[in-house]
Design an enzyme around this catalytic site. Structure first.
Site, PDB file in Angstrom:
ATOM      1  N   THR A  30      68.371 -53.933 -50.811  1.00 30.85           N
ATOM      2  CA  THR A  30      69.349 -55.111 -51.655  1.00 30.85           C
ATOM      3  C   THR A  30      70.491 -54.334 -52.050  1.00 30.85           C
ATOM      4  OG1 THR A  30      68.409 -54.952 -53.737  1.00 30.85           O
ATOM      5  CG2 THR A  30      67.158 -56.320 -52.011  1.00 30.85           C
ATOM      6  N   ALA A  80      66.540 -50.940 -55.140  1.00 26.59           N
ATOM      7  CA  ALA A  80      67.604 -51.971 -56.014  1.00 26.59           C
ATOM      8  C   ALA A  80      68.526 -51.119 -56.639  1.00 26.59           C
ATOM      9  CB  ALA A  80      66.706 -52.536 -57.068  1.00 26.59           C
ATOM     10  N   VAL A 117      65.555 -46.407 -56.235  1.00 29.35           N
ATOM     11  CA  VAL A 117      66.827 -46.625 -56.872  1.00 29.35           C
ATOM     12  C   VAL A 117      67.945 -46.330 -56.254  1.00 29.35           C
ATOM     13  CG1 VAL A 117      68.302 -46.282 -59.208  1.00 29.35           C
ATOM     14  CG2 VAL A 117      65.802 -46.292 -59.322  1.00 29.35           C
ATOM     15  N   LYS A 118      69.059 -47.281 -55.770  1.00 30.65           N
ATOM     16  CA  LYS A 118      70.223 -47.000 -55.229  1.00 30.65           C
ATOM     17  C   LYS A 118      71.190 -46.493 -55.881  1.00 30.65           C
ATOM     18  CE  LYS A 118      71.189 -49.537 -51.448  1.00 30.65           C
ATOM     19  NZ  LYS A 118      71.724 -50.927 -50.676  1.00 30.65           N
ATOM     20  N   CYS A 119      71.774 -45.427 -55.640  1.00 27.61           N
ATOM     21  CA  CYS A 119      73.086 -44.732 -56.342  1.00 27.61           C
ATOM     22  C   CYS A 119      73.788 -44.565 -55.191  1.00 27.61           C
ATOM     23  CB  CYS A 119      72.450 -43.674 -57.118  1.00 27.61           C
ATOM     24  SG  CYS A 119      71.367 -43.697 -58.215  1.00 27.61           S
TER      25      CYS A 119
END
Length: 222
Positions: A27, A64, A90-92
């Site tokens: 997402t 996310a 965790v998307k960075c």
């Protein structure tokens, strides 16, 4: 090769999961915005609750994305996201601050997805910082007359050369050809919109063959 679905729609995730080919979900803020565009009261708590619902549907990684730009803020938000469910990734964004956050997360057992990657050097930095996944955006590169799939090939080659364990997620997939090319160059994962997932199963000759089979079957007596 693994298939992720690139959406925040619970209905699309459920439909794709029923096909038996879904390995995870990605997402981003834009996808979240699509499902809440008519809501004037959508809060960050609502966002986290929505991500939790996704995790209940799919038994696999759910990316996310953080919505801040400074490393310290990314770390604080990412730790909050990671606490939602064991499958959260965790998307960075691949920026200097994003790298700092990725290194922090990888050192503390939180899975990460380095996103908005458009060059092999960005992908190399992501792997060195300990990212679990890296997401090159092929469609957006194609949009500016640059070969997105060539970038994927370069990343796969670099990772193979040095034994990096970071998995390559081909993102910004626009059509079935992107999926085929991803498999051909050895990408680990393609994250695919639901509309394209459905296209993967379709072929006009299949439809034509079925039409003929049904015509022939109709002559059989009960």
């Amino acid at each position: 090769m693994k298939f992720f679905i690139d959406t925040a729609s619970l209905d699309e995730i459920k439909a794709a999961n029923e096909l038996g080919v879904l390995d995870g979900v990605t997402t981003n803020p834009s996808l979240i915005a699509k499902i809440v565009k008519d809501s004037t009261n959508f809060t960050y708590a609502d966002f986290k609750a929505h991500i939790a619902k996704i995790c209940e549907i799919v038994d696999g990684p759910v990316s996310a994305e953080v919505t801040t730009l400074k490393a310290g803020e990314m770390i604080a938000q990412g730790e909050e996201l990671a606490a939602i469910h064991k499958n959260i990734v965790v998307k960075c964004p691949l920026t200097v601050d994003g790298l700092k956050a990725i290194k922090h997360f990888s050192s503390n057992g939180i899975k990460t997805n380095a996103t908005l990657v458009f060059s092999p050097t960005q992908a190399l930095l992501a792997a060195k910082a300990g990212a679990d996944f890296v997401s090159p955006f092929v469609g957006r590169l194609d949009d500016i007359s640059t070969s997105g799939m060539e970038l994927v090939r370069q990343i796969v080659t670099i990772y193979d050369n040095y034994g990096y364990l970071t998995e390559v997620i081909v993102a910004s997939v626009r059509n079935p050809l992107h999926v085929v090319e991803s498999a051909m160059v050895g990408a680990d994962i393609a994250t695919i919109p639901y509309s394209v997932i459905k296209q993967l199963a379709n072929h006009p000759l299949t439809d034509k063959g079925l039409e003929k089979f049904m015509e022939d079957a109709a002559v059989m007596k009960p």
